[in-house]
Design a protein around this motif. Structure first.
Motif, mmCIF file in Angstrom:
data_model
loop_
_atom_site.group_PDB
_atom_site.id
_atom_site.type_symbol
_atom_site.label_atom_id
_atom_site.label_comp_id
_atom_site.label_asym_id
_atom_site.label_seq_id
_atom_site.Cartn_x
_atom_site.Cartn_y
_atom_site.Cartn_z
ATOM 1 N N UNK A 29 -8.773 14.512 -28.922
ATOM 2 C CA UNK A 29 -8.208 12.566 -28.154
ATOM 3 C C UNK A 29 -9.065 12.269 -29.925
ATOM 4 N N UNK A 30 -8.376 12.217 -30.632
ATOM 5 C CA UNK A 30 -8.951 11.131 -32.175
ATOM 6 C C UNK A 30 -8.579 9.550 -31.056
ATOM 7 N N UNK A 57 -6.333 -2.426 -16.668
ATOM 8 C CA UNK A 57 -6.319 -1.445 -18.222
ATOM 9 C C UNK A 57 -4.718 -0.451 -17.567
ATOM 10 N N UNK A 58 -4.219 -1.222 -18.446
ATOM 11 C CA UNK A 58 -2.462 -0.393 -18.845
ATOM 12 C C UNK A 58 -3.315 0.141 -19.864
ATOM 13 N N UNK A 59 -2.897 1.840 -20.154
ATOM 14 C CA UNK A 59 -3.280 2.557 -21.034
ATOM 15 C C UNK A 59 -2.497 3.897 -20.506
ATOM 16 N N UNK A 60 -2.268 4.827 -22.382
ATOM 17 C CA UNK A 60 -2.031 6.148 -21.862
ATOM 18 C C UNK A 60 -3.190 6.645 -22.693
ATOM 19 N N UNK A 61 -3.450 6.173 -22.441
ATOM 20 C CA UNK A 61 -6.040 7.295 -22.705
ATOM 21 C C UNK A 61 -6.623 7.078 -21.574
ATOM 22 N N UNK A 62 -6.489 7.387 -20.162
ATOM 23 C CA UNK A 62 -7.215 6.525 -19.226
ATOM 24 C C UNK A 62 -8.464 7.098 -19.198
ATOM 25 N N UNK A 188 -1.281 16.053 -44.579
ATOM 26 C CA UNK A 188 -1.913 17.157 -43.661
ATOM 27 C C UNK A 188 -2.931 16.885 -42.405
ATOM 28 N N UNK A 189 -3.893 16.078 -43.029
ATOM 29 C CA UNK A 189 -5.076 15.591 -42.313
ATOM 30 C C UNK A 189 -4.931 14.107 -41.740
ATOM 31 N N UNK A 190 -3.545 13.542 -42.207
ATOM 32 C CA UNK A 190 -3.388 11.868 -41.247
ATOM 33 C C UNK A 190 -2.274 12.391 -40.307
ATOM 34 N N UNK A 191 -1.650 13.644 -40.677
ATOM 35 C CA UNK A 191 -0.337 14.188 -39.150
ATOM 36 C C UNK A 191 -1.270 14.722 -38.150
ATOM 37 N N UNK A 192 -2.587 15.360 -38.260
ATOM 38 C CA UNK A 192 -3.399 15.936 -37.860
ATOM 39 C C UNK A 192 -3.846 14.881 -36.575
ATOM 40 N N UNK A 193 -4.493 13.894 -37.360
ATOM 41 C CA UNK A 193 -4.970 12.724 -36.632
ATOM 42 C C UNK A 193 -3.883 12.057 -35.704
ATOM 43 N N UNK A 197 -4.201 11.537 -31.441
ATOM 44 C CA UNK A 197 -4.339 9.951 -30.771
ATOM 45 C C UNK A 197 -2.827 10.324 -29.899
ATOM 46 N N UNK A 198 -2.037 11.557 -30.112
ATOM 47 C CA UNK A 198 -0.820 11.019 -29.504
ATOM 48 C C UNK A 198 0.031 9.873 -29.428
#
Length: 279
Positions: A29-30, A57-62, A188-193, A197-198
């Protein structure tokens, strides 16, 4: 529902969102936006003269947020939050509100989980986040493919997001925003990040097949031409506007606004006295 009413179309494909998050974990994960938000929240909590002992904490990255608040209850950002009524003195909604089909419902559930005078904080992208990417993809797809498909989540404006606090019954509402500009070597590098990040495309109306290569190549060119990094024009810039929402569960001990007409001196008279003082 009325028999003649059409069902409200779903904005988010929840299954796709969960797949995107699972892929982000596999990629490694980034989390730089989460780290930025966590630092900002910790700074804000340090300014509050209180020790919070029952945090959720409510989150998608526990995993990340469990590391930030080891004693907190970590709650998935599902439509029905696993929060007990009145169980917490602090509830944080961390980088997930923008993926909710019903953001005010999420805040209402968090508010119900607070004790009187408990604190709610939410942080999520909003405003002009990724406007450069939206511009490049829109222009490229219209130019090359002759049409458009939903690619980037609509972003809430700070005024609209702030209004949700009052609708959820929270007191002393505050909404503010910080902007983070990030430099990338290219699209391409932005899309990878974003994938790491999900934060990939999980819109229900998205294109259900891979984007054509010529569209992506044209988007990369348009992005580089229209949105270069001012410091290094060989790179591109991506904007993230991070919106912070803060509100308190109502309590009699809190400051209350004065009733209309309760001022002891008319405003004009008060200003006149101030001018005399300055002379």
């Amino acid at each position: 529902m009325n028999a003649h009413q059409k069902p409200v179309p779903q904005l988010i494909d929840r299954a796709a969102l969960m797949r995107n998050r699972a892929r982000a974990e596999r990629m490694g994960s980034v989390d730089f936006l989460h780290r930025l938000i966590a630092d900002e929240i910790e700074d804000r909590l340090a300014e509050v003269n209180r020790q919070f002992t029952d945090i959720a904490v409510v989150t998608g990255m526990p995993e990340f947020w469990q590391g930030v608040f080891p004693q907190a209850k970590i709650v998935a950002d599902s439509p029905d939050l696993a929060l007990e009524s009145g169980a917490h003195d602090l509830v944080i909604h961390a980088m997930a509100l923008h993926w909710s089909e019903d953001p005010v419902g999420q805040i209402v559930q968090c508010a119900r989980a607070l004790r009187p005078d408990g604190l709610f904080i939410a942080a999520c992208p909003g405003g002009r986040s990724l406007f450069e990417l939206r511009d490049a993809l829109t222009r490229a797809e219209a130019e090359v493919a002759g049409g458009l498909s939903p690619r980037i989540l609509p972003m809430g404006e700070i005024r609209d997001l702030g209004a949700l606090l009052g609708r959820a019954g929270l007191s002393l509402p505050v909404a503010d925003q910080i902007s983070q500009n990030v430099s990338y070597r290219g699209l391409i590098h932005l899309a990878h990040d974003l994938r790491a990040m999900g934060e990939g495309n999980a819109l229900n109306a998205r294109l259900r097949r891979p984007t054509r290569r010529d569209v992506l190549l044209r988007a990369a060119t348009l992005y580089a031409e229209s949105h270069p990094d001012p410091v290094d024009p060989e790179r591109i810039r991506a904007t993230f506007d991070l919106v912070f929402l803060t509100g308190w569960a109502p309590d009699a001990s809190q400051q209350q606004p004065l009733r209309p007409g309760s001022a002891k001196m008319p405003l004009a008279e008060a200003l006149a006295q101030l001018r005399k003082t300055d002379e």
